[in-house]
Design a protein around this motif. Structure first.
Motif, mmCIF file in Angstrom:
data_model
loop_
_atom_site.group_PDB
_atom_site.id
_atom_site.type_symbol
_atom_site.label_atom_id
_atom_site.label_comp_id
_atom_site.label_asym_id
_atom_site.label_seq_id
_atom_site.Cartn_x
_atom_site.Cartn_y
_atom_site.Cartn_z
ATOM 1 N N ILE A 162 0.823 -1.208 0.000
ATOM 2 C CA ILE A 162 0.000 0.000 0.000
ATOM 3 C C ILE A 162 0.859 1.261 0.000
ATOM 4 N N LYS A 163 2.026 1.180 0.615
ATOM 5 C CA LYS A 163 2.934 2.338 0.645
ATOM 6 C C LYS A 163 3.281 2.812 -0.766
ATOM 7 N N ASN A 164 3.254 1.889 -1.733
ATOM 8 C CA ASN A 164 3.647 2.225 -3.103
ATOM 9 C C ASN A 164 2.465 2.547 -4.008
ATOM 10 N N GLN A 165 1.258 2.584 -3.435
ATOM 11 C CA GLN A 165 0.063 3.091 -4.117
ATOM 12 C C GLN A 165 -0.153 2.447 -5.494
ATOM 13 N N TYR A 166 -0.333 1.147 -5.496
ATOM 14 C CA TYR A 166 -0.644 0.426 -6.732
ATOM 15 C C TYR A 166 -2.086 0.689 -7.157
ATOM 16 N N ASP A 167 -2.353 0.426 -8.429
ATOM 17 C CA ASP A 167 -3.726 0.530 -8.933
ATOM 18 C C ASP A 167 -4.599 -0.592 -8.368
ATOM 19 N N TYR A 221 -4.549 -4.512 -5.914
ATOM 20 C CA TYR A 221 -3.899 -5.459 -5.021
ATOM 21 C C TYR A 221 -4.632 -6.798 -5.153
ATOM 22 N N LYS A 230 -7.378 0.260 -5.818
ATOM 23 C CA LYS A 230 -6.797 1.217 -4.875
ATOM 24 C C LYS A 230 -7.856 2.062 -4.173
ATOM 25 N N SER A 231 -8.988 2.316 -4.836
ATOM 26 C CA SER A 231 -10.032 3.127 -4.207
ATOM 27 C C SER A 231 -10.636 2.405 -3.013
ATOM 28 N N ALA A 272 -8.045 2.397 -0.213
ATOM 29 C CA ALA A 272 -7.988 3.712 0.427
ATOM 30 C C ALA A 272 -9.113 3.882 1.443
ATOM 31 N N ASN A 284 -6.084 -1.663 5.623
ATOM 32 C CA ASN A 284 -5.454 -2.973 5.664
ATOM 33 C C ASN A 284 -6.360 -3.987 6.362
#
Length: 297
Positions: A80-85, A87, A173-174, A177, A181
């Motif tokens: 999540i730290k790397n903000q993928y489109d 997961y 990612k939405s 957000a 987690n």
């Protein structure tokens, strides 16, 4: 569809060959992905074997006490730290078909175009020998008195559901957000079910993809709290174990998701462990991971 920026979230413990087979199937996919794998203190050389065959995998080291929720939380948090489109939660005993990832991504794009961008897409699995469905999505029982989630058989069309197993789940990612987690209030079980229910309360949708995305053998109830071949004391010990319904986690789950009369549902697994639960076609608590036994909510 443009190439998605995707992270695959995994955890493993002492299943070297299984983990390697899962990664082999994953890397046959057409879509590029970054893999975040928690090795929770394996003693069978899993981490070393993965490093040798798949050096690009980002291995996170656990202490042997993370279990499924802790391992997935660690890997998911790092990704999540790397903000993928996207997961992808993937169990290491789930072997994906060659087009599975493209299928899940395309379904989410279709849902976005239909006005449902905050959608989780769940992939169903089947047994490689029998062809029977094993894991996927679930719907809440329509019985007013029941807090049970029933497995939703995959069909030829996309279906809306209420909850999910964590075996193969695509999270955009939405949604990540909004929901964040996996909650470490849970240790081994209930984390994926809790995630789905929290997502629903936040306005996210959960959908089961058509057909199957791969294979995964269903865990046996043998030697679990639901195994009536065990005596009462053995069943009670197992139902209170980390892989069953530990008191603290189960209390949090029930108070969070079971309404005003949650205390009545809280007693059910313990009562069933005592009296011997005969109906073994059980709806799971959905944390299908490292050697975990299924059980009913």
């Amino acid at each position: 569809m443009k190439q998605a920026n995707l992270a695959v979230i995994m955890t493993c413990y002492n299943r070297r060959n299984t983990t390697l087979t899962c990664l082999h199937a994953l890397y046959q996919q057409k879509n590029h992905c970054d893999v975040y794998l928690t090795d929770d203190g394996s003693s069978d050389g899993t981490a070393e074997a993965v490093k040798e065959e798949y050096p690009e995998v980002k291995i996170l080291q656990g202490n042997g006490n993370l279990f499924w929720v802790g391992g997935m939380h660690l890997a998911f948090g790092e990704a999540i730290k790397n903000q993928y489109d996207y997961y992808l939660w993937l169990n290491d005993d789930t072997f994906m078909e060659a087009n599975a990832l493209s299928k899940l991504l395309q379904i989410h794009q279709n849902l976005t175009e239909q006005g449902y961008p905050d959608s989780i897409v769940v992939g169903s699995t089947k047994d490689s020998m029998t062809g029977r469905a094993t894991y996927g999505g679930a719907v809440k029982s329509k019985n007013w008195y029941s807090n049970k989630f029933e497995f939703l058989q995959p069909s030829s069309i996309i279906q809306k559901c209420d909850a999910m197993y964590g075996n193969c789940v695509l999270i955009p990612k939405s949604v990540a957000a909004k929901v964040g987690n996996i909650d470490t209030a849970f240790v081994h079980s209930l984390g994926d079910l809790d995630y789905a229910l929290r997502a629903g309360k936040l306005g996210c949708q959960i959908w089961v993809a058509p057909g199957y995305v791969g294979t995964c053998t269903k865990n046996s109830i043998r030697n679990s709290w639901a195994d009536t071949n065990l005596n009462i004391l053995e069943r009670l010990k197992k139902v209170l174990d980390i892989k069953g319904f530990p008191l603290k986690s189960w209390t949090i789950f029930c108070s969070r998701h079971s309404g005003a009369f949650w205390i009545f549902y809280w007693f059910l697994p313990y009562i069933r462990a005592i009296i011997g639960y005969k109906n073994l076609a059980i709806s799971p608590t959905f944390s299908e991971d490292i050697n975990q036994t299924n059980s009913e909510v």
